[in-house]
Design a protein around this motif. Sequence first.
Motif, PDB file in Angstrom:
ATOM      1  N   THR A  57     106.949  86.156  73.474  1.00  0.00           N
ATOM      2  CA  THR A  57     105.983  85.219  72.920  1.00  0.00           C
ATOM      3  C   THR A  57     105.644  85.645  71.501  1.00  0.00           C
ATOM      4  O   THR A  57     105.416  86.823  71.245  1.00  0.00           O
ATOM      5  CB  THR A  57     104.680  85.218  73.763  1.00  0.00           C
ATOM      6  OG1 THR A  57     105.018  84.962  75.107  1.00  0.00           O
ATOM      7  CG2 THR A  57     103.713  84.176  73.268  1.00  0.00           C
ATOM      8  N   SER A  58     105.628  84.693  70.584  1.00  0.00           N
ATOM      9  CA  SER A  58     105.239  85.020  69.212  1.00  0.00           C
ATOM     10  C   SER A  58     104.059  84.160  68.808  1.00  0.00           C
ATOM     11  O   SER A  58     103.816  83.098  69.374  1.00  0.00           O
ATOM     12  CB  SER A  58     106.411  84.823  68.244  1.00  0.00           C
ATOM     13  OG  SER A  58     106.832  83.484  68.273  1.00  0.00           O
ATOM     14  N   GLY A  59     103.321  84.646  67.827  1.00  0.00           N
ATOM     15  CA  GLY A  59     102.177  83.899  67.349  1.00  0.00           C
ATOM     16  C   GLY A  59     101.733  84.393  65.992  1.00  0.00           C
ATOM     17  O   GLY A  59     102.108  85.476  65.541  1.00  0.00           O
ATOM     18  N   VAL A  60     100.929  83.588  65.333  1.00  0.00           N
ATOM     19  CA  VAL A  60     100.409  83.919  64.008  1.00  0.00           C
ATOM     20  C   VAL A  60      98.904  83.724  64.020  1.00  0.00           C
ATOM     21  O   VAL A  60      98.402  82.721  64.523  1.00  0.00           O
ATOM     22  CB  VAL A  60     101.024  83.015  62.920  1.00  0.00           C
ATOM     23  CG1 VAL A  60     100.411  83.299  61.564  1.00  0.00           C
ATOM     24  CG2 VAL A  60     102.524  83.178  62.877  1.00  0.00           C
ATOM     25  N   TYR A  61      98.192  84.695  63.486  1.00  0.00           N
ATOM     26  CA  TYR A  61      96.757  84.559  63.262  1.00  0.00           C
ATOM     27  C   TYR A  61      96.563  84.519  61.759  1.00  0.00           C
ATOM     28  O   TYR A  61      96.917  85.466  61.043  1.00  0.00           O
ATOM     29  CB  TYR A  61      96.001  85.735  63.878  1.00  0.00           C
ATOM     30  CG  TYR A  61      94.534  85.728  63.525  1.00  0.00           C
ATOM     31  CD1 TYR A  61      93.684  84.758  64.045  1.00  0.00           C
ATOM     32  CD2 TYR A  61      94.010  86.666  62.653  1.00  0.00           C
ATOM     33  CE1 TYR A  61      92.345  84.729  63.713  1.00  0.00           C
ATOM     34  CE2 TYR A  61      92.662  86.654  62.314  1.00  0.00           C
ATOM     35  CZ  TYR A  61      91.839  85.685  62.848  1.00  0.00           C
ATOM     36  OH  TYR A  61      90.517  85.659  62.510  1.00  0.00           O
ATOM     37  N   ALA A  62      96.023  83.433  61.252  1.00  0.00           N
ATOM     38  CA  ALA A  62      95.940  83.201  59.806  1.00  0.00           C
ATOM     39  C   ALA A  62      94.814  83.958  59.121  1.00  0.00           C
ATOM     40  O   ALA A  62      94.717  83.934  57.905  1.00  0.00           O
ATOM     41  CB  ALA A  62      95.806  81.708  59.527  1.00  0.00           C
ATOM     42  N   GLY A  63      93.966  84.639  59.845  1.00  0.00           N
ATOM     43  CA  GLY A  63      92.893  85.387  59.212  1.00  0.00           C
ATOM     44  C   GLY A  63      91.863  84.483  58.588  1.00  0.00           C
ATOM     45  O   GLY A  63      91.348  83.575  59.229  1.00  0.00           O
ATOM     46  N   ASN A  64      91.617  84.690  57.287  1.00  0.00           N
ATOM     47  CA  ASN A  64      90.559  83.936  56.610  1.00  0.00           C
ATOM     48  C   ASN A  64      91.007  82.569  56.119  1.00  0.00           C
ATOM     49  O   ASN A  64      90.247  81.870  55.471  1.00  0.00           O
ATOM     50  CB  ASN A  64      89.983  84.772  55.464  1.00  0.00           C
ATOM     51  CG  ASN A  64      91.020  85.116  54.419  1.00  0.00           C
ATOM     52  OD1 ASN A  64      92.132  84.603  54.442  1.00  0.00           O
ATOM     53  ND2 ASN A  64      90.667  86.006  53.502  1.00  0.00           N
TER      54      ASN A  64
END
Length: 84
Positions: A57-64
Amino acid sequence: RSRMISQDENGKMEETKLQNFFSMAGINFSNVMENDQQITNKISELSNQGWTLYDVTSGVYAGNGNGNQGIFITRYLFNKKGLE
């Protein structure tokens, strides 16, 4: 800044530092290859110990939200017969 974190069946965590992809000159492809080899070695090690890779599983957390901060995560999930 990149890390490979693994957790054994007892909950003990192990952290392996990975090389940064970027340098002053751009993408450092030798670091990309080294990181790929470390991940491949870990997957092979777990497989040799009887673990089965059952999900990636992959994912991205964009932060601010302005692109300056964030993380990209790839999770490799394994199980072992008798530990499900």
